[in-house]
Design a protein around this motif. Structure first.
Motif, PDB file in Angstrom:
ATOM      1  N   TYR A 147      -0.621  -3.278  -9.738  1.00 33.51           N
ATOM      2  CA  TYR A 147      -0.738  -4.179  -8.590  1.00 33.51           C
ATOM      3  C   TYR A 147      -0.676  -3.377  -7.290  1.00 33.51           C
ATOM      4  O   TYR A 147      -1.504  -3.566  -6.385  1.00 33.51           O
ATOM      5  CB  TYR A 147       0.369  -5.226  -8.623  1.00 33.51           C
ATOM      6  N   PHE A 148       0.289  -2.464  -7.195  1.00 33.99           N
ATOM      7  CA  PHE A 148       0.472  -1.710  -5.949  1.00 33.99           C
ATOM      8  C   PHE A 148      -0.642  -0.676  -5.763  1.00 33.99           C
ATOM      9  O   PHE A 148      -1.082  -0.443  -4.634  1.00 33.99           O
ATOM     10  CB  PHE A 148       1.853  -1.048  -5.946  1.00 33.99           C
ATOM     11  N   LEU A 149      -1.119  -0.077  -6.842  1.00 38.69           N
ATOM     12  CA  LEU A 149      -2.245   0.848  -6.734  1.00 38.69           C
ATOM     13  C   LEU A 149      -3.499   0.112  -6.256  1.00 38.69           C
ATOM     14  O   LEU A 149      -4.242   0.615  -5.408  1.00 38.69           O
ATOM     15  CB  LEU A 149      -2.500   1.512  -8.082  1.00 38.69           C
ATOM     16  N   SER A 150      -3.712  -1.093  -6.785  1.00 39.33           N
ATOM     17  CA  SER A 150      -4.852  -1.897  -6.358  1.00 39.33           C
ATOM     18  C   SER A 150      -4.756  -2.272  -4.888  1.00 39.33           C
ATOM     19  O   SER A 150      -5.760  -2.240  -4.155  1.00 39.33           O
ATOM     20  CB  SER A 150      -4.939  -3.161  -7.220  1.00 39.33           C
ATOM     21  N   ARG A 151      -3.568  -2.600  -4.445  1.00 42.37           N
ATOM     22  CA  ARG A 151      -3.372  -2.973  -3.034  1.00 42.37           C
ATOM     23  C   ARG A 151      -3.608  -1.770  -2.112  1.00 42.37           C
ATOM     24  O   ARG A 151      -4.032  -1.920  -0.969  1.00 42.37           O
ATOM     25  CB  ARG A 151      -1.974  -3.534  -2.838  1.00 42.37           C
TER      26      ARG A 151
ATOM     27  N   LYS B  73      10.513   3.112  -9.460  1.00 40.72           N
ATOM     28  CA  LYS B  73      10.256   2.234 -10.600  1.00 40.72           C
ATOM     29  C   LYS B  73       9.865   0.844 -10.099  1.00 40.72           C
ATOM     30  O   LYS B  73      10.574   0.246  -9.301  1.00 40.72           O
ATOM     31  CB  LYS B  73      11.492   2.135 -11.497  1.00 40.72           C
ATOM     32  N   VAL B  74       8.745   0.366 -10.583  1.00 44.04           N
ATOM     33  CA  VAL B  74       8.299  -0.988 -10.242  1.00 44.04           C
ATOM     34  C   VAL B  74       7.821  -1.682 -11.514  1.00 44.04           C
ATOM     35  O   VAL B  74       7.445  -1.035 -12.491  1.00 44.04           O
ATOM     36  CB  VAL B  74       7.174  -0.994  -9.180  1.00 44.04           C
TER      37      VAL B  74
ATOM     38  N   SER C  72       0.823  -1.204   0.000  1.00 39.43           N
ATOM     39  CA  SER C  72       0.000   0.000   0.000  1.00 39.43           C
ATOM     40  C   SER C  72       0.860   1.258   0.000  1.00 39.43           C
ATOM     41  O   SER C  72       0.542   2.234  -0.684  1.00 39.43           O
ATOM     42  CB  SER C  72      -0.938   0.006   1.205  1.00 39.43           C
ATOM     43  N   ALA C  73       1.940   1.245   0.770  1.00 46.36           N
ATOM     44  CA  ALA C  73       2.842   2.404   0.812  1.00 46.36           C
ATOM     45  C   ALA C  73       3.461   2.664  -0.553  1.00 46.36           C
ATOM     46  O   ALA C  73       3.621   3.819  -0.973  1.00 46.36           O
ATOM     47  CB  ALA C  73       3.928   2.186   1.855  1.00 46.36           C
ATOM     48  N   LEU C  74       3.822   1.604  -1.260  1.00 48.00           N
ATOM     49  CA  LEU C  74       4.332   1.761  -2.623  1.00 48.00           C
ATOM     50  C   LEU C  74       3.243   2.302  -3.543  1.00 48.00           C
ATOM     51  O   LEU C  74       3.514   3.172  -4.390  1.00 48.00           O
ATOM     52  CB  LEU C  74       4.839   0.421  -3.159  1.00 48.00           C
ATOM     53  N   GLY C  75       2.026   1.814  -3.390  1.00 51.77           N
ATOM     54  CA  GLY C  75       0.914   2.317  -4.185  1.00 51.77           C
ATOM     55  C   GLY C  75       0.684   3.794  -3.957  1.00 51.77           C
ATOM     56  O   GLY C  75       0.431   4.553  -4.902  1.00 51.77           O
TER      57      GLY C  75
END
Length: 325
Positions: free
Chosen positions: A182-186, A176-177, A162-165
């Motif tokens: 995936y991270f935005l969804s989380r 960069k990922v 979530s923090a990455l999102g």
């Protein structure tokens, strides 16, 4: 908006008619629950504090405000019964926005079988949503204060997602990922671990539990303080989404492990047990992994990262309302 307060209430009542309340729900001055639970929780989300309206799908927001309350119920070893919903809607808010928000709330309620028993709708300068929820413990409530020295510390699924999102939402090119969506969804759509806690309570003795809303370190500190214990956290054992991060993880793993330890809003479960938990069996029955990441100690707060050792003061941990004001 074209709809007035009572038209909105009628629309909500019709939308949630497929989730009957165990008693009397929307329509009276107060709900009557025939089998009221002994677990109560509430959470509020405010535009500009918890989300940015023009960067948020209102269906995701509705889903999330339910999910964070459901996660609290799961962390207590419980299952949800009913919710109360309060909406503060700004003047520019449209009927379409209202219905989109309610669709997300309804989707979450249907998925986790939580009835809507009532609530309130008011005019507000800023959009806010408050959900209060009642639930019942599957066995006995699992408290933060139950950890004992020697307990193994476990975490469900992955942390730091979530923090990455949030970083990607605020500044898309800041990190960069491999799988940004995936991270935005989380971040937008956390998964309350109700099925997991049901399985764990049936097969193991879970001594303490908390959902990870403020971050692993901050929430583990809550357990230690409430239990009167210390802890040793192996930061390099935290379950992170290395595959979804991609090559950047190999370049600076410490950055991502630190984010996993300090970032909030994963809404995974951090729990302790004296027993060795069969992670493969848990995953087979629930679809959720559990990872041992440390031990409860008699005293002291220690954080290991391979051969190095840190203390909590070496990290900036968790968001706190009103801090620094």
């Amino acid at each position: 908006m074209k709809m007035n307060e009572f038209e909105m209430i009628r629309a909500i009542r019709e939308m949630f008619s497929d989730l009957p309340v165990r008693g009397t729900g929307i329509g009276d001055d107060a709900a009557v629950l025939h089998h009221p639970g002994s677990l109560l929780t509430t959470d509020t989300m405010v535009d500009g504090v918890h989300f940015i309206l023009d960067k948020t799908d209102l269906a995701d927001l509705g889903y999330k405000v339910m999910a964070v309350n459901l996660s609290d119920i799961a962390a207590m070893g419980g299952y949800p019964d009913a919710a109360l919903l309060t909406l503060g809607l700004p003047k520019p808010f449209t009927d379409a926005q209202f219905l989109r928000l309610m669709t997300g709330i309804h989707d979450s309620a249907i998925l986790y079988r939580c009835a809507l028993a009532g609530g309130d709708i008011v005019r507000s300068d800023t959009l806010f949503i408050t959900v209060a929820m009642t639930g019942h413990p599957i066995k006995e409530p699992i408290l933060r204060s139950g950890a004992k020295p020697g307990d193994i510390i476990y975490i469900s699924n992955k942390v730091g997602d979530s923090a990455l999102g949030l970083k990607l939402l605020q500044a898309p090119h800041s990190v960069k990922v491999k799988s940004a969506n995936y991270f935005l969804s989380r971040h937008f759509c956390p998964s309350p671990r109700l099925k997991l806690i049901e399985y764990l309570t049936e097969h193991y003795i879970i001594r303490s539990c908390i959902d990870i809303s403020d971050g692993v370190l901050a929430d583990l500190q809550h357990i230690a303080e409430e239990s009167g214990t210390g802890y040793f956290l192996e930061m390099n054992e935290l379950p992170v989404s290395a595959e979804e991060i991609g090559k950047e993880f190999e370049k600076d793993p410490f950055f991502f492990y630190t984010l996993a330890a300090t970032g909030g809003e994963d809404y995974e479960l951090l729990f302790t047990s004296e027993q060795s938990i069969d992670s493969a069996a848990v995953y087979e029955h629930t679809g959720v992994s559990v990872t041992p990441v440390g031990r409860i100690l008699e005293s002291g707060y220690r954080i290991g990262y391979f051969e190095k050792e840190f203390s909590p003061s070496d990290f900036k941990t968790g968001f706190r309302h009103f801090e620094g004001e």
